[in-house]
Design an enzyme around this catalytic site. Structure first.
Site, PDB file in Angstrom:
ATOM      1  CG  ASN A 210      -1.688   1.133   1.281  1.00 12.94           C
ATOM      2  OD1 ASN A 210      -1.746   2.141   0.606  1.00 12.94           O
ATOM      3  ND2 ASN A 210      -2.352   1.306   2.638  1.00 12.94           N
ATOM      4  CD1 TRP A 211       3.806   1.404  -2.663  1.00 11.55           C
ATOM      5  CD2 TRP A 211       3.943   2.825  -4.419  1.00 11.55           C
ATOM      6  NE1 TRP A 211       4.819   0.678  -3.496  1.00 11.55           N
ATOM      7  CE2 TRP A 211       5.045   1.517  -4.503  1.00 11.55           C
ATOM      8  CE3 TRP A 211       4.090   3.589  -5.562  1.00 11.55           C
ATOM      9  CZ2 TRP A 211       5.783   1.344  -5.674  1.00 11.55           C
ATOM     10  CZ3 TRP A 211       4.926   3.449  -6.711  1.00 11.55           C
ATOM     11  CH2 TRP A 211       5.665   2.510  -6.661  1.00 11.55           C
TER      12      TRP A 211
ATOM     13  CG  HIS B 228      -5.764   1.703   5.616  1.00  4.96           C
ATOM     14  ND1 HIS B 228      -5.393   2.755   6.431  1.00  4.96           N
ATOM     15  CD2 HIS B 228      -4.636   1.192   5.263  1.00  4.96           C
ATOM     16  CE1 HIS B 228      -3.900   2.235   6.863  1.00  4.96           C
ATOM     17  NE2 HIS B 228      -3.605   1.317   5.903  1.00  4.96           N
TER      18      HIS B 228
ATOM     19  N   GLY C 213       2.911  -1.279   4.075  1.00  9.66           N
ATOM     20  CA  GLY C 213       2.709   0.201   3.825  1.00  9.66           C
ATOM     21  C   GLY C 213       4.556   0.649   3.542  1.00  9.66           C
ATOM     22  N   GLY C 214       5.178   1.183   4.376  1.00  9.84           N
ATOM     23  CA  GLY C 214       6.315   1.919   4.047  1.00  9.84           C
ATOM     24  C   GLY C 214       7.457   1.036   3.460  1.00  9.84           C
TER      25      GLY C 214
HETATM   26  P1  13P Z   1       3.334   0.167   7.439  1.00  3.18           P
HETATM   27  O1  13P Z   1       3.828  -1.121   7.024  1.00  3.18           O
HETATM   28  O2  13P Z   1       3.974   1.504   7.123  1.00  3.18           O
HETATM   29  O3  13P Z   1       3.103   0.149   9.095  1.00  3.18           O
HETATM   30  O4  13P Z   1       1.628   0.480   6.930  1.00  3.18           O
HETATM   31  C1  13P Z   1       0.890  -0.660   7.134  1.00  3.18           C
HETATM   32  C2  13P Z   1      -0.354  -0.262   6.639  1.00  3.18           C
HETATM   33  O5  13P Z   1      -1.121   0.506   6.850  1.00  3.18           O
HETATM   34  C3  13P Z   1      -0.596  -1.000   5.083  1.00  3.18           C
HETATM   35  O6  13P Z   1      -2.066  -0.609   4.744  1.00  3.18           O
END
Ligand code: 13P
Length: 250
Positions: free
Chosen positions: A12-13, A98, A234-235
């Protein structure tokens, strides 16, 4: 090829990525063509990149998804996009509910349910997110909160359809904090029970993804936890090398 029990690793960018970032998708594609993943792999870029990323990934092992859609099919909703628009741009899946949307835009379970119906109708597989806040966990209510979200966010039409639920504890998102493996397993088992309660045994094998500070160095432990069927990242999905580190742990 080794048959993985993991189903899907999705990135998820969020609100990150310009045209130049497509190089990361291309690098991911090349790496997975050279050495195939043991699970499905998807990237969910901002809406502005769905079309171009689809083109960059066409015919390869990386699927492209959206991060949200409107429940209505079309109309006077300035700034919003419909499920059919995402599908038209090449997406095969869409993240819904989300916590950044539930909290930032007041999205309710009922709205997430309506969006999931719209996604299915447009031919997209929804990834429906649930997760407790730190306050709810500290009050001992994590399992109860997540169960309620599952029961009320999943439309009955999902029974027998391709979709996923993502358990993302709000306090673990972007913080570097993760629940213990026991806590992850406990909530994933509760999510499974709630999915079956809601949709019947058709939901017994639907993947339940874990999300929240998944990194290459904790992915193997998290992904080998019972009932964890993949990850929503995410990151660490922004750079092909990091995301690959997670995919290789599946
Ligand atoms: P992180 O992996 O940056 O903690 O984000 C998780 C997220 O919200 C994926 O949808």
């Amino acid at each position: 090829m080794k048959q993985s029990v993991k189903s899907l690793i999705a990135g998820n960018w969020k609100m990150n990525g310009l045209g130049a970032s497509l190089a990361e998708a291309e690098a991911l594609r090349s790496a997975l063509e050279a050495e195939p993943a043991t699970c499905r792999v998807a990237l969910c870029p901002p809406a502005t990149l769905v079309d171009r990323m689809t083109e960059a990934c066409a015919g390869g092992p990386v699927e492209v998804g959206g991060q949200d859609c409107r429940a209505e099919a079309s109309g006077a909703y300035t700034g919003d996009i419909s499920a059919a628009m995402l599908k038209d741009a090449g997406a095969t899946l869409v993240i819904l509910g989300h916590s950044e949307r539930r909290q930032g835009y007041g999205e309710t379970d009922a709205l997430v349910l309506a969006k999931a119906e719209a996604a299915l109708a447009a031919g997209l597989s929804p990834i429906i997110c649930v997760g407790e806040t730190l306050q709810e966990r500290e009050a001992g209510r994590a399992v109860e909160v997540v169960r309620e979200q599952v029961i009320h966010s999943l439309p009955l039409v999902l029974a027998g359809q391709a979709f996923a639920v993502a358990y993302e504890p709000v306090w673990a998102i972007g913080t570097g904090l993760t629940p213990t493996l026991e806590q992850i397993e406990e909530v994933h088992r509760a999510v499974r029970a709630a999915m079956i309660e809601r949709l019947g045994l058709a939901a017994a094998t639907t993947p339940i993804l874990y999300g929240g500070s998944v990194k290459p160095d904790n992915a193997r432990d998290i992904l080998s936890t019972p009932e964890v069927g993949g990850a929503l990242v995410g990151g660490a999905s922004l750079k092909a090398a990091d995301f690959l580190g997670i995919i290789r742990a599946a």
